[in-house]
Scaffold this active site. Structure first.
Site, PDB file in Angstrom:
ATOM      1  N   SER A 148       0.667  -1.082  -0.289  1.00 43.08           N
ATOM      2  CA  SER A 148      -0.365   0.060  -0.379  1.00 43.08           C
ATOM      3  C   SER A 148       1.264   0.996  -0.051  1.00 43.08           C
ATOM      4  CB  SER A 148      -0.768   0.041   1.010  1.00 43.08           C
ATOM      5  OG  SER A 148      -1.685   1.078   1.247  1.00 43.08           O
ATOM      6  N   ASP A 170      -9.928  -2.677  -5.788  1.00 43.61           N
ATOM      7  CA  ASP A 170      -9.450  -2.216  -4.788  1.00 43.61           C
ATOM      8  C   ASP A 170     -10.208  -0.742  -4.671  1.00 43.61           C
ATOM      9  OD1 ASP A 170      -7.813  -1.011  -2.400  1.00 43.61           O
ATOM     10  OD2 ASP A 170      -6.650  -2.532  -3.461  1.00 43.61           O
ATOM     11  N   HIS A 208      -7.735  -5.159  -0.274  1.00 41.93           N
ATOM     12  CA  HIS A 208      -5.659  -5.978   0.407  1.00 41.93           C
ATOM     13  C   HIS A 208      -5.588  -5.268   1.855  1.00 41.93           C
ATOM     14  CE1 HIS A 208      -5.278  -1.384   0.135  1.00 41.93           C
ATOM     15  NE2 HIS A 208      -4.066  -1.808   0.758  1.00 41.93           N
TER      16      HIS A 208
END
Length: 375
Positions: free
Chosen positions: A241, A327, A373
């Site tokens: 991320s 996402d 995620h």
């Protein structure tokens, strides 16, 4: 018996005196607990000042039961301030009560335990731990099974994050233990932007200070190598991320410091994302990354380190990128665009500078069909 107003004033003073506080619930609720029916809760959320058009997308609202299931907490938090309202789940009809009015740079969390309110807070503006900008000592945790003298030839896996004031994840997992048994060394670089050394450690790498995380990561790697721990040709970096920002930036500025990179749900198009308020988290994240639409200096700063917008024809480390199709936090389009632009830059470099011998470079994008995620 204190009035509710005096009790709230006492809480306000207490929040600036330390980090963990116990307050009898009776100080806030001298006669009884109270709650709010669903219809009243909806009315409260609809008319509360933090939910107007100007502030709506900067505030995260979380409605949660306390651990003993006696109090309902309405947590109205932004990246830099908090406001918590309390409701009793058993007594209908009364208005919720505010624990502490919102104050700039004051973050707090409330839990209920044995008729006490447990308040966890930072120490307020101007009182958090401070470090100097020049000559800052950056913590690095190194795990290894072999003796230090044997680590020069050991492969090294470096973990990094450095965002949102979150500590770097060092939880046990079987894979890491296996790597150590195979002779790997593991390094955890606690760069600025994380929360390892207090609130100011995070603030130093927000907005115009974001490049400090990149500088810290580069210094950590150079220190590890100079200390006799591994070498660039044996080193891999891993993150997920927002942690991909310093890693991706380092790949652009110092690609020779690592051999391979593994990124999960990588945030690589900082500039493009922060310029698009239609994306789910763009407005909320401006306190972390800056606002390139309203502030020209913010735009120049982001453009100077953004991994996607600083790709140049050169030799990059091998990379494995894992992205997620649904996402909402890290849009897939940015990861794909980064991959395509990086492939083009690598091709251009080796067209101009062909390499013979055993050198091998790979770039792989793994696409998962899951919708989110975990960091």
């Amino acid at each position: 018996m204190l009035s509710k107003q005096k009790a709230c004033s006492r809480v306000m003073g207490m929040l600036y005196m330390g980090m963990l506080y116990l307050l009898p619930v009776c100080l806030l609720f001298p006669s009884c607990f109270f709650s709010l029916p669903h219809s009243n809760l909806h009315s409260f959320l609809s008319h509360h000042p933090c939910f107007d058009h100007q502030h709506l997308r900067r505030v995260f609202v979380e409605v949660v039961l306390s651990s003993d299931r006696r109090l309902l907490t309405i947590n109205c938090n932004s990246k830099s301030s908090s406001e918590v309202w309390l409701i009793d789940v058993n007594t209908p009809g009364l208005e919720p009560i505010l624990v502490q009015p919102r104050q700039p740079q004051l973050l707090y969390h409330v839990e209920h335990w044995r008729c006490w309110l447990i308040i966890l807070a930072n120490t307020g503006p101007g009182q958090e731990y401070q470090v100097e900008c020049d000559g800052t000592l950056v913590p690095v945790t190194v795990l290894h099974a072999e003796s230090v003298e044997c680590l020069k030839e050991a492969p090294l896996l470096v973990h990094v994050y450095g965002a949102y004031g979150r500590d770097l994840n060092m939880e046990f997992c079987p894979e890491r233990r296996l790597l150590m048994e195979l002779g790997w060394a593991l390094a955890y670089c606690h760069i600025r932007g994380g929360g390892e050394r207090g609130l100011s450690w995070h603030r130093q790498a927000c907005e115009e200070g974001k490049q400090r995380g990149l500088e810290d990561l580069r210094a950590c790697l150079q220190h590890l190598f100079s200390s006799g721990i591994s070498s660039p040709l044996l080193t891999a970096l891993t993150s997920c991320s927002a942690g991909a920002v310093p890693v991706g930036a380092l790949c652009n500025t110092n690609p020779h410091l690592m051999r391979a990179v593994i990124l999960q749900a990588p945030f690589l198009d900082v500039l493009g994302t922060m310029q698009d308020p239609r994306l789910p988290l763009t407005v909320e994240e401006r306190e972390e990354w800056g606002d390139p639409l309203a502030d020209q200096q913010h735009r120049l700063t982001i453009a100077s380190y953004c991994p996607l917008h600083n790709i140049t024809p050169q030799r990059y480390p091998s990379m494995l990128l894992t992205a997620y199709s649904g996402d909402a936090r890290v849009p897939l389009a940015g990861v794909i665009q980064y991959t395509e632009r990086l492939k083009k830059a690598i091709h251009t470099h080796f067209t101009i500078h062909p390499v013979s011998g055993k050198y091998c470079q790979t770039l792989s994008l793994s696409l998962s069909l899951s919708h989110a995620h975990t960091e």
